[in-house]
Design a protein around this motif. Structure first.
Motif, PDB file in Angstrom:
ATOM      1  N   LEU A 275       0.763  -1.243  -0.067  1.00  0.00           N
ATOM      2  CA  LEU A 275       0.001  -0.001   0.032  1.00  0.00           C
ATOM      3  C   LEU A 275       0.962   1.464  -0.145  1.00  0.00           C
ATOM      4  CD1 LEU A 275      -2.737   1.617   0.253  1.00  0.00           C
ATOM      5  CD2 LEU A 275      -2.706   0.992   2.967  1.00  0.00           C
ATOM      6  N   LEU A 276       0.618   2.191  -0.998  1.00  0.00           N
ATOM      7  CA  LEU A 276       1.480   3.343  -0.885  1.00  0.00           C
ATOM      8  C   LEU A 276       0.571   4.659  -0.529  1.00  0.00           C
ATOM      9  CD1 LEU A 276       3.038   2.852  -4.477  1.00  0.00           C
ATOM     10  CD2 LEU A 276       3.936   1.978  -2.347  1.00  0.00           C
ATOM     11  N   TYR A 277       1.311   5.576  -0.195  1.00  0.00           N
ATOM     12  CA  TYR A 277       0.599   6.824   0.127  1.00  0.00           C
ATOM     13  C   TYR A 277       0.858   8.115  -0.490  1.00  0.00           C
ATOM     14  CZ  TYR A 277      -1.749   4.432   4.431  1.00  0.00           C
ATOM     15  OH  TYR A 277      -2.548   3.755   5.104  1.00  0.00           O
ATOM     16  N   THR A 278       0.187   8.917  -0.430  1.00  0.00           N
ATOM     17  CA  THR A 278       0.616  10.309  -1.034  1.00  0.00           C
ATOM     18  C   THR A 278       1.373  11.125   0.212  1.00  0.00           C
ATOM     19  OG1 THR A 278      -1.205  11.773   0.024  1.00  0.00           O
ATOM     20  CG2 THR A 278      -1.575  10.809  -2.198  1.00  0.00           C
ATOM     21  N   GLU A 279       2.021  12.302  -0.128  1.00  0.00           N
ATOM     22  CA  GLU A 279       2.329  13.195   0.856  1.00  0.00           C
ATOM     23  C   GLU A 279       1.249  13.499   1.627  1.00  0.00           C
ATOM     24  OE1 GLU A 279       5.608  15.727  -0.686  1.00  0.00           O
ATOM     25  OE2 GLU A 279       4.436  15.125  -2.441  1.00  0.00           O
ATOM     26  N   MET A 280       1.365  14.150   2.739  1.00  0.00           N
ATOM     27  CA  MET A 280       0.134  14.797   3.596  1.00  0.00           C
ATOM     28  C   MET A 280      -0.198  16.018   2.768  1.00  0.00           C
ATOM     29  SD  MET A 280      -0.233  16.211   7.536  1.00  0.00           S
ATOM     30  CE  MET A 280       0.727  17.550   7.234  1.00  0.00           C
ATOM     31  N   VAL A 281      -1.397  16.033   2.639  1.00  0.00           N
ATOM     32  CA  VAL A 281      -2.019  17.452   2.021  1.00  0.00           C
ATOM     33  C   VAL A 281      -3.215  17.889   2.891  1.00  0.00           C
ATOM     34  CG1 VAL A 281      -3.044  18.384  -0.041  1.00  0.00           C
ATOM     35  CG2 VAL A 281      -1.778  16.228  -0.253  1.00  0.00           C
ATOM     36  N   THR A 282      -3.017  19.258   3.391  1.00  0.00           N
ATOM     37  CA  THR A 282      -3.883  19.825   4.315  1.00  0.00           C
ATOM     38  C   THR A 282      -5.192  19.972   3.749  1.00  0.00           C
ATOM     39  OG1 THR A 282      -3.592  22.099   3.683  1.00  0.00           O
ATOM     40  CG2 THR A 282      -2.189  20.969   5.310  1.00  0.00           C
ATOM     41  N   ALA A 283      -6.227  19.700   4.460  1.00  0.00           N
ATOM     42  CA  ALA A 283      -7.723  19.985   3.972  1.00  0.00           C
ATOM     43  C   ALA A 283      -7.837  21.077   3.124  1.00  0.00           C
ATOM     44  CB  ALA A 283      -8.698  19.585   5.095  1.00  0.00           C
ATOM     45  N   PRO A 284      -7.374  22.378   3.811  1.00  0.00           N
ATOM     46  CA  PRO A 284      -7.540  23.557   3.313  1.00  0.00           C
ATOM     47  C   PRO A 284      -6.987  23.752   1.839  1.00  0.00           C
ATOM     48  CG  PRO A 284      -7.371  24.022   5.269  1.00  0.00           C
ATOM     49  CD  PRO A 284      -6.999  22.555   5.058  1.00  0.00           C
ATOM     50  N   ALA A 285      -5.953  23.176   1.471  1.00  0.00           N
ATOM     51  CA  ALA A 285      -5.206  23.077   0.378  1.00  0.00           C
ATOM     52  C   ALA A 285      -5.904  22.238  -0.728  1.00  0.00           C
ATOM     53  CB  ALA A 285      -3.674  22.475   0.472  1.00  0.00           C
TER      54      ALA A 285
ATOM     55  N   PRO B 289      -2.780  -0.032  -5.357  1.00  0.00           N
ATOM     56  CA  PRO B 289      -3.526   0.727  -4.290  1.00  0.00           C
ATOM     57  C   PRO B 289      -2.486   1.920  -3.625  1.00  0.00           C
ATOM     58  CG  PRO B 289      -2.563  -1.352  -3.474  1.00  0.00           C
ATOM     59  CD  PRO B 289      -2.173  -1.425  -4.788  1.00  0.00           C
ATOM     60  N   VAL B 290      -3.212   3.140  -3.795  1.00  0.00           N
ATOM     61  CA  VAL B 290      -2.714   4.463  -3.111  1.00  0.00           C
ATOM     62  C   VAL B 290      -3.764   5.086  -2.497  1.00  0.00           C
ATOM     63  CG1 VAL B 290      -2.966   5.720  -5.215  1.00  0.00           C
ATOM     64  CG2 VAL B 290      -1.341   6.352  -3.794  1.00  0.00           C
ATOM     65  N   ALA B 291      -3.409   5.502  -1.361  1.00  0.00           N
ATOM     66  CA  ALA B 291      -4.248   6.191  -0.267  1.00  0.00           C
ATOM     67  C   ALA B 291      -3.970   7.841  -0.137  1.00  0.00           C
ATOM     68  CB  ALA B 291      -4.154   5.564   1.230  1.00  0.00           C
ATOM     69  N   LEU B 292      -4.892   8.497   0.081  1.00  0.00           N
ATOM     70  CA  LEU B 292      -4.431  10.109   0.357  1.00  0.00           C
ATOM     71  C   LEU B 292      -4.437  10.400   1.875  1.00  0.00           C
ATOM     72  CD1 LEU B 292      -4.682  13.024  -0.591  1.00  0.00           C
ATOM     73  CD2 LEU B 292      -7.038  12.692  -0.442  1.00  0.00           C
ATOM     74  N   GLN B 293      -3.404  10.947   2.233  1.00  0.00           N
ATOM     75  CA  GLN B 293      -3.368  11.369   3.438  1.00  0.00           C
ATOM     76  C   GLN B 293      -3.649  12.735   3.612  1.00  0.00           C
ATOM     77  OE1 GLN B 293       0.197  12.048   6.266  1.00  0.00           O
ATOM     78  NE2 GLN B 293      -0.454  10.028   7.120  1.00  0.00           N
ATOM     79  N   ILE B 294      -4.572  13.199   4.422  1.00  0.00           N
ATOM     80  CA  ILE B 294      -4.996  14.586   4.688  1.00  0.00           C
ATOM     81  C   ILE B 294      -4.531  15.018   5.981  1.00  0.00           C
ATOM     82  CG2 ILE B 294      -6.668  14.498   2.844  1.00  0.00           C
ATOM     83  CD1 ILE B 294      -8.907  14.384   4.921  1.00  0.00           C
ATOM     84  N   GLY B 295      -4.616  16.315   6.093  1.00  0.00           N
ATOM     85  CA  GLY B 295      -4.284  16.887   7.557  1.00  0.00           C
ATOM     86  C   GLY B 295      -5.491  18.057   7.816  1.00  0.00           C
ATOM     87  N   GLY B 296      -5.818  18.123   8.837  1.00  0.00           N
ATOM     88  CA  GLY B 296      -6.889  19.131   9.507  1.00  0.00           C
ATOM     89  C   GLY B 296      -7.595  18.730  10.744  1.00  0.00           C
ATOM     90  N   SER B 297      -8.370  19.537  11.208  1.00  0.00           N
ATOM     91  CA  SER B 297      -9.195  19.339  12.292  1.00  0.00           C
ATOM     92  C   SER B 297     -10.764  19.849  12.433  1.00  0.00           C
ATOM     93  CB  SER B 297      -8.338  19.880  13.556  1.00  0.00           C
ATOM     94  OG  SER B 297      -8.420  21.283  13.454  1.00  0.00           O
ATOM     95  N   ASP B 298     -10.857  20.497  11.272  1.00  0.00           N
ATOM     96  CA  ASP B 298     -12.276  21.219  11.295  1.00  0.00           C
ATOM     97  C   ASP B 298     -13.158  20.158  10.565  1.00  0.00           C
ATOM     98  OD1 ASP B 298     -14.447  22.461   9.718  1.00  0.00           O
ATOM     99  OD2 ASP B 298     -13.898  24.176  10.781  1.00  0.00           O
ATOM    100  N   PRO B 299     -14.077  19.598  11.118  1.00  0.00           N
ATOM    101  CA  PRO B 299     -14.826  18.661  10.701  1.00  0.00           C
ATOM    102  C   PRO B 299     -15.710  18.817   9.235  1.00  0.00           C
ATOM    103  CG  PRO B 299     -15.418  18.830  13.215  1.00  0.00           C
ATOM    104  CD  PRO B 299     -14.623  20.023  12.322  1.00  0.00           C
ATOM    105  N   ARG B 300     -15.858  19.958   8.943  1.00  0.00           N
ATOM    106  CA  ARG B 300     -16.781  20.321   7.705  1.00  0.00           C
ATOM    107  C   ARG B 300     -15.438  20.615   6.540  1.00  0.00           C
ATOM    108  NH1 ARG B 300     -19.275  26.025   9.568  1.00  0.00           N
ATOM    109  NH2 ARG B 300     -17.324  25.958  10.659  1.00  0.00           N
ATOM    110  N   GLU B 301     -14.444  20.928   6.850  1.00  0.00           N
ATOM    111  CA  GLU B 301     -13.260  20.959   5.811  1.00  0.00           C
ATOM    112  C   GLU B 301     -12.911  19.627   5.653  1.00  0.00           C
ATOM    113  OE1 GLU B 301     -11.144  25.199   6.501  1.00  0.00           O
ATOM    114  OE2 GLU B 301     -10.267  23.601   7.321  1.00  0.00           O
TER     115      GLU B 301
END
Length: 341
Positions: free
Chosen positions: A44-54, A72-84
């Motif tokens: 399993l491969l991953y992207t670099e982390m991308v922030t939700a606002p980005a 198979p590749v997965a997207l990693q995101i960063g953030g804390s606002d549930p809507r974003e």
């Protein structure tokens, strides 16, 4: 069923994450993933982390684009606002990522100021709210990567409390970096090396939460070490810098973890298999170095490794550098191999 469809099915049932390559900023871009996929069909491969606002406001083609062959590749995101987070997860799913992973483990200053990454270990209720929103927004599988705790937290109580919150909203797959993150006093690099590893704690969490698919991250340097951890009951192992710096030693042999056979005869074949990727990138105006920088460690520990690295390091970034540079480096490796035989 096509290979891509089978890869996606493997991802959803957790098989691909038996061995995964950690998301690493400035490293695990699309060229890195293309190279790693040449080495292993199954990891399993991953992207670099991308922030939700980005993701919401940035250049999605640049941030989210990937080739179908990378699956198979997965997207990693960063953030804390549930809507974003929900909107970012929806967009990720629409772009074709079958997994969206929430980063709750990165210790950098930037993630602290933005209230995401490892600081979220102190906010399990907020994490649960975000994960619930993400799960409601997309059919992609939602997963989490975390630490065992931060700063003065007691991991024996903080980690199970965090996992309770995660499991409580239906998340079923988590990757645990088996170190604390010290948000005060240690640099991001030191946070990868200084806090002691606690593998037994992660193993206890797997026993305590048998319904969770638990992968361990941190300090794993060899495929044999990964196999040992899997044999102790973990569902998966995530390898970071070792897989990047010693790609053949780990990924070139990785597919036997699925009772398969390595896809290639050796690192020389892997180098040649990257030529179509390189040619396509150059035809689009890219530079050779943008691909070959991920391949520098391909021959680590083998005759000719120094020449391979030197030629690519010195010549791949020159204007007009093309596939001939790769072939020159490969010829140097093969000549050294004949001398050593």
């Amino acid at each position: 069923m096509t290979d891509t469809a089978q890869n996606l099915r493997n991802l959803h049932d957790g098989k691909a994450s038996r061995l995964s390559v950690a998301p690493m900023m400035d490293w695990t871009d699309t060229h890195c993933r293309a190279f790693h996929r040449v080495l292993s069909r199954r990891a399993l491969l991953y992207t670099e982390m991308v922030t939700a606002p980005a993701i919401l406001h940035g250049d999605r083609s640049r941030l989210l684009g990937f080739a179908p062959a990378e699956q198979p590749v997965a997207l990693q995101i960063g953030g804390s606002d549930p809507r974003e987070l929900a909107e970012a997860a929806r967009i990720g799913g629409d772009w074709g990522y079958p997994e969206v992973n929430l980063n709750c483990g990165c210790p950098s200053d930037r993630v602290q100021s933005g209230c995401f990454g490892a600081v979220l270990m102190e906010k399990p209720d907020l994490v649960a709210e975000g994960l619930r929103a993400m799960r409601e927004a997309t059919d992609a599988e939602i997963t989490v990567k975390c630490r065992i705790g931060v700063d003065d937290q007691d991991p024996e109580s903080a980690l199970p409390r965090f996992l309770d919150a995660v499991a409580g909203v239906g998340v079923r797959r988590v990757t645990i970096h088996a170190r604390k993150a010290w948000l005060q006093g240690l640099s991001p690099k030191e946070n990868r090396e200084v806090p002691p590893l606690d593998y037994p704690l992660v193993l206890r969490m797997k026993a305590r939460f048998p319904e969770l698919h638990v992968s361990l991250n941190g300090g794993v340097q060899t495929l044999a070490q990964a196999e040992s951890l899997l044999a102790q009951g973990l569902d998966g192992v995530m390898i970071g810098r070792a897989a990047y710096h010693q790609p053949w030693d780990i990924l070139g042999e990785a597919d036997r973890l699925w009772s398969g056979t390595p896809p290639l005869a050796g690192p020389e074949e892997a180098a040649r298999a990257m030529i179509p990727q390189i040619e396509a990138h150059l035809a689009q105006g890219g530079r050779l170095h943008q691909v070959t920088r991920h391949m520098l460690g391909l021959f680590v520990g083998r005759p000719g490794a120094r020449g391979w690295r030197r030629i690519l390091s010195e010549e791949a970034n020159r204007p007009g550098a093309g596939v001939g540079v790769l072939l020159k480096a490969l010829a140097a490796v093969e000549e050294e191999g004949r001398r050593a035989a």
